[in-house]
Design an enzyme around this catalytic site. Sequence first.
Site, PDB file in Angstrom:
ATOM      1  N   ASP A  11      30.811  38.610  47.349  1.00 59.48           N
ATOM      2  CA  ASP A  11      32.208  38.255  47.540  1.00 59.48           C
ATOM      3  C   ASP A  11      33.031  39.496  47.178  1.00 59.48           C
ATOM      4  O   ASP A  11      32.525  40.437  46.558  1.00 59.48           O
ATOM      5  CB  ASP A  11      32.561  37.068  46.632  1.00 59.48           C
ATOM      6  CG  ASP A  11      34.045  36.761  46.619  1.00 59.48           C
ATOM      7  OD1 ASP A  11      34.620  36.603  47.703  1.00 59.48           O
ATOM      8  OD2 ASP A  11      34.625  36.715  45.514  1.00 59.48           O
ATOM      9  N   ASP A  13      37.191  39.683  46.398  1.00 59.02           N
ATOM     10  CA  ASP A  13      38.236  39.460  45.391  1.00 59.02           C
ATOM     11  C   ASP A  13      37.697  38.597  44.252  1.00 59.02           C
ATOM     12  O   ASP A  13      37.221  37.487  44.470  1.00 59.02           O
ATOM     13  CB  ASP A  13      39.440  38.769  46.027  1.00 59.02           C
ATOM     14  CG  ASP A  13      40.083  39.619  47.111  1.00 59.02           C
ATOM     15  OD1 ASP A  13      40.506  40.738  46.794  1.00 59.02           O
ATOM     16  OD2 ASP A  13      40.152  39.157  48.265  1.00 59.02           O
ATOM     17  N   ASP A 170      32.189  34.567  42.471  1.00 57.50           N
ATOM     18  CA  ASP A 170      32.869  34.174  41.235  1.00 57.50           C
ATOM     19  C   ASP A 170      33.467  32.777  41.294  1.00 57.50           C
ATOM     20  O   ASP A 170      33.878  32.247  40.269  1.00 57.50           O
ATOM     21  CB  ASP A 170      34.008  35.165  40.921  1.00 57.50           C
ATOM     22  CG  ASP A 170      35.150  35.057  41.918  1.00 57.50           C
ATOM     23  OD1 ASP A 170      36.280  34.749  41.497  1.00 57.50           O
ATOM     24  OD2 ASP A 170      34.915  35.245  43.120  1.00 57.50           O
TER      25      ASP A 170
END
EC number: 3.1.3.18
Length: 216
Positions: A11, A13, A170
Site C-alpha cells: 500500500d 499512503d 496499514d
Amino acid sequence: MSYPYPLVIFDLDGTLVDSAADIAEALNRTLEDWQLPRVPEATVLTWIGDGVRRLVEQAFTAAHSDIDLAKVMPGFMRHYEACLLRSPRLFDGVVPALQALQARNVPLAICTNKPVAMVGPLLAHLGVQDYFAKVLGGDSLPERKPSGEPLRHIAAAFDVAPEAALMVGDSITDYRAAVDARMPVALVRYGYPRGLDLENVEAVAVMDNLQELLDL
C-alpha cells in the site's frame, strides 16, 4: 539469501508514505471552497483509504452538506494535485527495507486507492520510483481495494499465485483486499489503521518498522 515471498505488494499512503497532512489540506481547501468548516487532520485520518471520492463524501456528509459530489470533485482534484508534494515523507525504515528486498531480487509493486496519475510524481519526489516494477492506482481497474481483484491482477502480472505473494498495508481496506485475494498480509502499526484490531488480526506480521519484513 532467498526470501519466502516471490512478490511483495505495498500500500502507499500510511504504509510507505506519510501524506496525511497533505491530503487533509487538500480536503480542507475543498471544504472552504463551499463555505464549510475545516476539520482536524486526526479526523481526516479516519477517512483515508477508500479512495478520493469516498474521502470527500465522508467529509461533506460529516458537514451535513448535500452538495452534489460531481460538482465538488473537480475542485478537490485540483487541490489534491496542488498539495501532493507539499510535505510528504517516507516513514522510517522504508528505504532500507526496499533496498534489502531489492538486493534479494524480490519484485516489488504498489497497490493503492490513490488516483494512479498522482502516484508517479509522489514516488519520484521521494526518490523511490525505481524500486517498483508495477504500480496500480484506485482508478487503474474497475474494482479497487477492499476488492482483492487489484492484488490478483498484480500477482498474475508476475506469474505468481496470490497465495504465494505478500501484501503489506496499514488499514482495514488493505486487510480485506488481502483476505479477498487469499494473499498473506503484513500490517504496520504506524499508519491509518482505523477499524482494525492489530492485536488480534490474522497477519504474518504486525510491524513498527518495515525493516521487520526482512525477518520473515
